[in-house]
Design an enzyme around this catalytic site. Structure first.
Site, PDB file in Angstrom:
ATOM      1  N   TYR A 205       0.763  -1.364   0.087  1.00 38.93           N
ATOM      2  CA  TYR A 205      -0.136  -0.123   0.137  1.00 38.93           C
ATOM      3  C   TYR A 205       0.874   1.218  -0.086  1.00 38.93           C
ATOM      4  CZ  TYR A 205       1.034   0.965   4.952  1.00 38.93           C
ATOM      5  OH  TYR A 205       1.525   1.255   6.104  1.00 38.93           O
TER       6      TYR A 205
ATOM      7  N   ARG B 106       7.696   3.789  -5.113  1.00 35.05           N
ATOM      8  CA  ARG B 106       8.053   2.684  -4.113  1.00 35.05           C
ATOM      9  C   ARG B 106       7.114   1.751  -4.067  1.00 35.05           C
ATOM     10  NH1 ARG B 106       7.620   5.262   1.956  1.00 35.05           N
ATOM     11  NH2 ARG B 106       5.511   5.571   1.321  1.00 35.05           N
TER      12      ARG B 106
ATOM     13  N   ARG C 242      -7.614 -20.347  -0.735  1.00 32.10           N
ATOM     14  CA  ARG C 242      -6.662 -20.227   0.152  1.00 32.10           C
ATOM     15  C   ARG C 242      -5.484 -21.463  -0.024  1.00 32.10           C
ATOM     16  NH1 ARG C 242      -4.719 -21.751   5.263  1.00 32.10           N
ATOM     17  NH2 ARG C 242      -4.027 -19.782   6.274  1.00 32.10           N
TER      18      ARG C 242
ATOM     19  N   LYS D  81       6.767  -1.980   1.923  1.00 32.88           N
ATOM     20  CA  LYS D  81       5.473  -1.502   2.615  1.00 32.88           C
ATOM     21  C   LYS D  81       4.242  -2.284   2.272  1.00 32.88           C
ATOM     22  CE  LYS D  81       3.241   3.223   3.008  1.00 32.88           C
ATOM     23  NZ  LYS D  81       3.484   3.196   4.520  1.00 32.88           N
TER      24      LYS D  81
ATOM     25  N   GLU E 258      12.551   2.886  13.790  1.00 34.74           N
ATOM     26  CA  GLU E 258      11.835   3.813  13.135  1.00 34.74           C
ATOM     27  C   GLU E 258      10.350   3.690  14.098  1.00 34.74           C
ATOM     28  OE1 GLU E 258      10.060   2.785   9.146  1.00 34.74           O
ATOM     29  OE2 GLU E 258      10.174   0.755   9.652  1.00 34.74           O
TER      30      GLU E 258
ATOM     31  N   LEU F 179      11.313   1.556   6.774  1.00 34.75           N
ATOM     32  CA  LEU F 179      10.825   1.619   5.540  1.00 34.75           C
ATOM     33  C   LEU F 179      11.415   3.213   5.148  1.00 34.75           C
ATOM     34  CD1 LEU F 179       8.390   1.176   3.641  1.00 34.75           C
ATOM     35  CD2 LEU F 179       7.471   3.041   4.535  1.00 34.75           C
TER      36      LEU F 179
HETATM   37  N1  PDD Z   1       3.197   5.320   7.283  1.00 37.43           N
HETATM   38  N2  PDD Z   1       7.939   3.674   8.391  1.00 37.43           N
HETATM   39  C1  PDD Z   1       6.799   3.268   8.558  1.00 37.43           C
HETATM   40  C2  PDD Z   1       6.781   1.798   9.131  1.00 37.43           C
HETATM   41  C3  PDD Z   1       5.585   3.529   7.792  1.00 37.43           C
HETATM   42  O1  PDD Z   1       4.453   2.872   7.949  1.00 37.43           O
HETATM   43  C4  PDD Z   1       5.546   4.876   7.337  1.00 37.43           C
HETATM   44  C5  PDD Z   1       4.412   5.479   6.740  1.00 37.43           C
HETATM   45  C6  PDD Z   1       7.036   5.623   7.398  1.00 37.43           C
HETATM   46  C7  PDD Z   1       6.853   6.959   6.546  1.00 37.43           C
HETATM   47  O2  PDD Z   1       6.800   6.851   5.140  1.00 37.43           O
HETATM   48  P1  PDD Z   1       6.189   7.907   4.124  1.00 37.43           P
HETATM   49  O3  PDD Z   1       6.967   9.199   4.619  1.00 37.43           O
HETATM   50  O4  PDD Z   1       6.506   7.529   2.808  1.00 37.43           O
HETATM   51  O5  PDD Z   1       4.913   8.322   4.509  1.00 37.43           O
HETATM   52  C8  PDD Z   1       7.823   5.124   7.925  1.00 37.43           C
HETATM   53  C9  PDD Z   1       1.911   5.476   6.556  1.00 37.43           C
HETATM   54  C10 PDD Z   1       1.676   7.002   6.447  1.00 37.43           C
HETATM   55  C11 PDD Z   1       0.596   4.783   7.113  1.00 37.43           C
HETATM   56  O6  PDD Z   1       0.917   3.634   7.334  1.00 37.43           O
HETATM   57  O7  PDD Z   1      -0.404   5.530   7.617  1.00 37.43           O
END
Ligand code: PDD
Length: 287
Positions: A33, A52, A100, A149, A182, A207
């Site tokens: 996503y 990405r 499945r 992601k 993170e 990420l």
């Molecule tokens: N999350 N690290 C993780 C684990 C994340 O899920 C996200 C983003 C980021 C930051 O990535 P970006 O700058 O590309 O949004 C870092 C999104 C916003 C979410 O799951 O809602």
């Protein structure tokens, strides 16, 4: 206003927007996503988010469901049909629906594509940025491919819930060596006494945030010194400033980590500058 959701080729009313019970995203979290900020009706950093998405799909050998241009069209159309001026857009692609079974089904099956957009009041987020947020640390129990992601977000949900129960807004994951990886849904940053901005280097533990990459370019433009390296929780707690980045927060000050006040307990000047300038660094889509 009624909400419209894109699902597999159709724009449907929210209540009718469904995917199959044997969708592999539902059964195996076999999907990826993106979340993009919508600002004044435009998508922020649409290109890097789609790039990405392409990398995430490739890592999991999920064939691209359509061209990136077609996906961009769906994203913009979802924003437009929902009349979102300021808010967020969510795009999800799963491997598709099949009986499945753990190994992948035929690559010929249709991928599932879902796109949602919703508004957010910018002043609420701004008020939060003026106060800054608290963060709670937790062991990083996630898998070793956090650079993809995927929708496999249960560790992040557990961490966010624990953070909320502790009065914190975000969780920071800590690896086995005591270094911050993170946030549960953001990248983690600190500012040292000399003014240098630090964040962990990209790799399988984090990420590669789009907001992170845009901000790094911005730091260079602003002539702010910057270093990519791991930092410990204790270093973060004694840092001059701390903040998180994500599409949903842009740059959000952190003023407390595990109950320890950062700096004077107010968002610091470098964080505030970076937040106020962020959209000058980002690419805003024009449709
Ligand atoms: N999350 N690290 C993780 C684990 C994340 O899920 C996200 C983003 C980021 C930051 O990535 P970006 O700058 O590309 O949004 C870092 C999104 C916003 C979410 O799951 O809602």
């Amino acid at each position: 206003m009624s909400r419209i959701v894109y699902v597999n080729g159709r724009y449907l009313p929210y209540a009718q927007a469904c995917v199959h019970v044997e969708d592999r995203g539902f059964q195996f979290a076999d999907g990826v996503y993106e979340v993009c900020e919508v600002r004044e009706g435009a998508l922020v950093d649409e290109g890097p988010h789609l790039a990405r998405l392409g990398r995430s799909l490739a890592e999991l050998a999920i064939p691209e469901p359509m061209s990136m241009a077609a996906l961009a069209h769906i994203m913009r159309e979802t924003v437009r049909r929902n009349r979102v001026r300021n808010g967020l857009l969510y795009l999800q692609v799963t491997r598709g629906t099949a009986p499945r079974d753990f190994p992948f089904p035929s690559p010929e099956i249709e991928r599932t594509v879902v796109c949602i957009a919703w508004p957010r009041a910018p002043d609420l987020l701004e008020a939060q940025a003026v106060r800054g947020i608290a963060v709670k640390s937790l062991p990083d129990i996630r898998w070793r491919r956090c650079n993809i992601k995927t929708v496999m977000l249960l560790p992040a949900c557990l961490a966010k819930e624990a953070a909320r129960n502790d009065g914190a807004h975000e969780a920071w994951f800590v690896d086995g060596n005591g270094f911050v990886t993170e946030g549960a849904s953001s990248n983690a940053w600190i500012v040292l006494d000399g003014g240098a901005v630090i964040t962990r280097q990209i790799g399988p533990d984090i990420l590669s945030g789009v907001t992170r990459a845009t901000l790094i370019e911005g730091l260079a433009k602003e002539g702010i010194s910057f270093m990519e390296r791991p930092f410990r929780l204790t270093e973060a707690q004694s840092a001059r400033e701390a903040f998180i980045t994500s599409a949903s927060n842009t740059v959000m000050p952190v003023v407390r980590i595990d109950g320890v006040t950062i700096g004077d307990g107010k968002p610091g000047p470098i964080t505030r500058t970076l937040r106020s300038k962020f959209h000058q660094f980002a690419a805003i889509s024009v449709s």
